[in-house]
Motif scaffolding. Structure first.
Motif, PDB file in Angstrom:
ATOM      1  N   LEU A   1       0.826  -1.199   0.000  1.00 36.30           N
ATOM      2  CA  LEU A   1       0.000   0.000   0.000  1.00 36.30           C
ATOM      3  C   LEU A   1       0.864   1.254   0.000  1.00 36.30           C
ATOM      4  CD1 LEU A   1      -2.641   1.630   0.440  1.00 36.30           C
ATOM      5  CD2 LEU A   1      -2.354   1.193   2.902  1.00 36.30           C
ATOM      6  N   PHE A   2       1.829   1.320   0.905  1.00 35.88           N
ATOM      7  CA  PHE A   2       2.654   2.521   1.017  1.00 35.88           C
ATOM      8  C   PHE A   2       3.457   2.780  -0.267  1.00 35.88           C
ATOM      9  CE2 PHE A   2       2.765   1.683   5.847  1.00 35.88           C
ATOM     10  CZ  PHE A   2       1.657   2.506   6.049  1.00 35.88           C
ATOM     11  N   SER A   3       3.774   1.725  -1.007  1.00 32.91           N
ATOM     12  CA  SER A   3       4.568   1.903  -2.230  1.00 32.91           C
ATOM     13  C   SER A   3       3.826   2.743  -3.266  1.00 32.91           C
ATOM     14  CB  SER A   3       4.955   0.546  -2.822  1.00 32.91           C
ATOM     15  OG  SER A   3       3.828  -0.113  -3.379  1.00 32.91           O
ATOM     16  N   TYR A   4       2.484   2.655  -3.297  1.00 32.31           N
ATOM     17  CA  TYR A   4       1.712   3.495  -4.219  1.00 32.31           C
ATOM     18  C   TYR A   4       1.942   4.975  -3.916  1.00 32.31           C
ATOM     19  CZ  TYR A   4      -1.129  -0.438  -5.970  1.00 32.31           C
ATOM     20  OH  TYR A   4      -1.563  -1.602  -6.559  1.00 32.31           O
ATOM     21  N   PHE A   5       2.051   5.319  -2.628  1.00 29.24           N
ATOM     22  CA  PHE A   5       2.257   6.712  -2.233  1.00 29.24           C
ATOM     23  C   PHE A   5       3.711   7.134  -2.443  1.00 29.24           C
ATOM     24  CE2 PHE A   5      -1.558   5.348  -0.132  1.00 29.24           C
ATOM     25  CZ  PHE A   5      -2.396   6.444  -0.230  1.00 29.24           C
ATOM     26  N   LEU A   6       4.633   6.257  -2.111  1.00 26.97           N
ATOM     27  CA  LEU A   6       6.047   6.584  -2.300  1.00 26.97           C
ATOM     28  C   LEU A   6       6.380   6.759  -3.779  1.00 26.97           C
ATOM     29  CD1 LEU A   6       7.573   4.125   0.333  1.00 26.97           C
ATOM     30  CD2 LEU A   6       7.469   6.622   0.496  1.00 26.97           C
ATOM     31  N   ASN A   7       5.692   6.021  -4.655  1.00 26.07           N
ATOM     32  CA  ASN A   7       5.898   6.136  -6.112  1.00 26.07           C
ATOM     33  C   ASN A   7       4.970   7.156  -6.758  1.00 26.07           C
ATOM     34  OD1 ASN A   7       7.922   4.120  -6.156  1.00 26.07           O
ATOM     35  ND2 ASN A   7       6.370   2.510  -6.163  1.00 26.07           N
ATOM     36  N   GLU A   8       4.232   7.904  -5.916  1.00 24.16           N
ATOM     37  CA  GLU A   8       3.350   8.999  -6.349  1.00 24.16           C
ATOM     38  C   GLU A   8       2.270   8.546  -7.328  1.00 24.16           C
ATOM     39  OE1 GLU A   8       5.962  12.096  -7.710  1.00 24.16           O
ATOM     40  OE2 GLU A   8       6.524  12.641  -5.657  1.00 24.16           O
ATOM     41  N   LYS A   9       1.783   7.326  -7.123  1.00 20.71           N
ATOM     42  CA  LYS A   9       0.667   6.828  -7.930  1.00 20.71           C
ATOM     43  C   LYS A   9      -0.679   7.158  -7.292  1.00 20.71           C
ATOM     44  CE  LYS A   9       3.164   2.995 -10.138  1.00 20.71           C
ATOM     45  NZ  LYS A   9       3.203   1.521 -10.333  1.00 20.71           N
ATOM     46  N   ILE A  10      -0.661   7.463  -5.994  1.00 27.32           N
ATOM     47  CA  ILE A  10      -1.875   7.811  -5.266  1.00 27.32           C
ATOM     48  C   ILE A  10      -1.606   9.052  -4.422  1.00 27.32           C
ATOM     49  CG2 ILE A  10      -3.565   7.083  -3.538  1.00 27.32           C
ATOM     50  CD1 ILE A  10      -3.115   4.236  -4.292  1.00 27.32           C
ATOM     51  N   ALA A  11      -2.562   9.970  -4.448  1.00 25.02           N
ATOM     52  CA  ALA A  11      -2.552  11.117  -3.543  1.00 25.02           C
ATOM     53  C   ALA A  11      -3.920  11.195  -2.888  1.00 25.02           C
ATOM     54  CB  ALA A  11      -2.240  12.402  -4.301  1.00 25.02           C
ATOM     55  N   ILE A  12      -4.000  11.747  -1.699  1.00 28.34           N
ATOM     56  CA  ILE A  12      -5.295  11.872  -1.026  1.00 28.34           C
ATOM     57  C   ILE A  12      -5.500  13.315  -0.577  1.00 28.34           C
ATOM     58  CG2 ILE A  12      -5.383   9.476  -0.230  1.00 28.34           C
ATOM     59  CD1 ILE A  12      -4.591  10.628   2.576  1.00 28.34           C
ATOM     60  N   SER A  13      -6.753  13.665  -0.349  1.00 27.16           N
ATOM     61  CA  SER A  13      -7.061  14.984   0.185  1.00 27.16           C
ATOM     62  C   SER A  13      -6.583  15.075   1.631  1.00 27.16           C
ATOM     63  CB  SER A  13      -8.565  15.245   0.105  1.00 27.16           C
ATOM     64  OG  SER A  13      -9.280  14.203   0.736  1.00 27.16           O
ATOM     65  N   GLU A  14      -6.354  16.284   2.097  1.00 30.18           N
ATOM     66  CA  GLU A  14      -5.909  16.487   3.473  1.00 30.18           C
ATOM     67  C   GLU A  14      -6.980  15.985   4.445  1.00 30.18           C
ATOM     68  OE1 GLU A  14      -3.013  17.848   4.891  1.00 30.18           O
ATOM     69  OE2 GLU A  14      -2.273  17.450   2.864  1.00 30.18           O
ATOM     70  N   PRO A  15      -6.581  15.325   5.515  1.00 29.92           N
ATOM     71  CA  PRO A  15      -7.575  14.876   6.503  1.00 29.92           C
ATOM     72  C   PRO A  15      -8.165  16.059   7.260  1.00 29.92           C
ATOM     73  CG  PRO A  15      -5.366  14.521   7.340  1.00 29.92           C
ATOM     74  CD  PRO A  15      -5.204  14.973   5.914  1.00 29.92           C
ATOM     75  N   THR A  16      -9.348  15.860   7.811  1.00 26.49           N
ATOM     76  CA  THR A  16      -9.956  16.827   8.719  1.00 26.49           C
ATOM     77  C   THR A  16      -9.630  16.393  10.142  1.00 26.49           C
ATOM     78  OG1 THR A  16     -11.761  17.201   7.161  1.00 26.49           O
ATOM     79  CG2 THR A  16     -12.093  17.945   9.421  1.00 26.49           C
ATOM     80  N   ILE A  17      -9.026  17.282  10.922  1.00 28.59           N
ATOM     81  CA  ILE A  17      -8.514  16.912  12.246  1.00 28.59           C
ATOM     82  C   ILE A  17      -9.295  17.639  13.339  1.00 28.59           C
ATOM     83  CG2 ILE A  17      -6.478  16.878  13.744  1.00 28.59           C
ATOM     84  CD1 ILE A  17      -4.769  16.900  11.175  1.00 28.59           C
TER      85      ILE A  17
END
Length: 317
Positions: free
Chosen positions: A275-291
């Motif tokens: 899962l993390f590899s998708y983010f490290l390879n910039e294949k997935i981005a997500i909107s900022e979380p609401t905190i």
């Protein structure tokens, strides 16, 4: 320690914030000081008494968080104090300190921040399991995701697009539609409007349904030999299904529980690193979380329950 808790099931009004005893550490556990805690629809169901929650007086909700190890049990072995870790299936998470079994720990690779990890942890592992275990669509297939801008939908859509699959979906607002289209989704339909669903009959190889009440509609979207992947009830209990009609058109409904796939420490590491590899390879981005502050847990529950979120809602002790 400070914690968010409740004594009786009900609306968000039952939630209280205050001091509770710190957990007593067992030999096979580590004590994690939480930095962020994930809030999920399952937590709302638990608060209402509609979903299993661990017996505790008072009840402490939450199963997902990220933080640093501050103490280790006598039987844990080589787990460095101060190491940042994620967990996605450990009860009593709505607190400053959580006792986490060794097998439930997920290590964060370099380049993955704690906020990103908990923003994608449960939903990302769910998306990974839906894509790689239950459905396995082929390059060139067409798929539909109900609630495409939610936590699972955002990640699942981009995961599939990166693998050459055409993705469509539905969303409740224009802002959520715009977000999904920015990921490369082909078309997004308004889930709160009528008149468009008939046009999609027989169009898709796979439909992902985490809403529940849309199940029969989504079955109609399938081609013959298509599959609905049913994985949640964010919109309510699903209707009864006509199995004879499914049989007549060679359609299938597949479902499963992520916890039957996250069965040990090694399985968690393997799946989380994929899962993390998708983010490290910039294949997935997500909107900022609401905190929200953990002390403002009631506001956070209301925000999620009213469907105001785009992406993840986090609680911060």
């Amino acid at each position: 320690m400070k914690a968010l808790y409740f004594k009786n099931f009900g609306t968000s009004a039952v939630l209280e914030y205050g001091e509770l005893p710190e957990p007593v550490l067992q030999a096979d556990e580590v004590l994690v000081k939480t930095e962020y805690i994930g809030l999920n629809f399952a937590d709302i169901y638990r608060r209402k008494g509609e979903y299993h929650i661990e017996n505790n007086k008072p009840y402490i909700n939450g199963y997902e968080g990220v933080g640093k190890i501050v103490k280790v049990g006598s039987g844990v072995g080589q787990f460095n104090i101060g190491r940042e870790v994620l967990f996605v299936d450990v009860p009593f998470a709505n607190a400053e300190y959580v006792a986490v079994p060794r097998d439930n720990i997920i290590h964060l690779p370099q380049g993955i921040s704690s906020q990103l990890a908990v923003s994608v942890g449960l939903q990302g592992l769910t998306a990974d399991f839906l894509a790689h275990d239950l459905s396995k669509p082929n390059e060139g297939d067409q798929v539909f995701i109900t609630g495409i801008s939610g936590g699972v939908g955002q990640i699942l859509a981009q995961m599939l697009i990166s693998e050459g699959i055409s993705v469509y979906g539905s969303a409740s607002t224009k802002a959520k539609k715009k977000l999904a289209l920015s990921f490369g989704v082909k078309e997004v339909f308004p889930s709160r409007e009528k008149g468009w669903s008939d046009k999609l009959a027989g169009k898709f190889d796979v439909v992902y349904d985490g809403v529940g009440k849309t199940l029969n509609q989504n079955i109609s979207f399938l081609k013959n030999r298509g599959k609905v992947i049913f994985f949640g009830m964010a919109g309510g209990t699903p209707p009864q299904v006509d199995l004879i009609d499914l049989l007549a058109h060679s359609k299938s409904i597949l479902t499963g529980d992520l916890w039957d796939y996250l069965i040990n420490f090694e399985e968690r590491q393997q799946r989380s690193q994929r899962l993390f590899s998708y983010f490290l390879n910039e294949k997935i981005a997500i909107s900022e979380p609401t905190i929200f502050s953990l002390a403002d847990g009631k506001k956070a529950h209301d925000y999620l329950e009213e469907g105001k979120n785009i992406g993840k809602v986090l609680l911060k002790p």
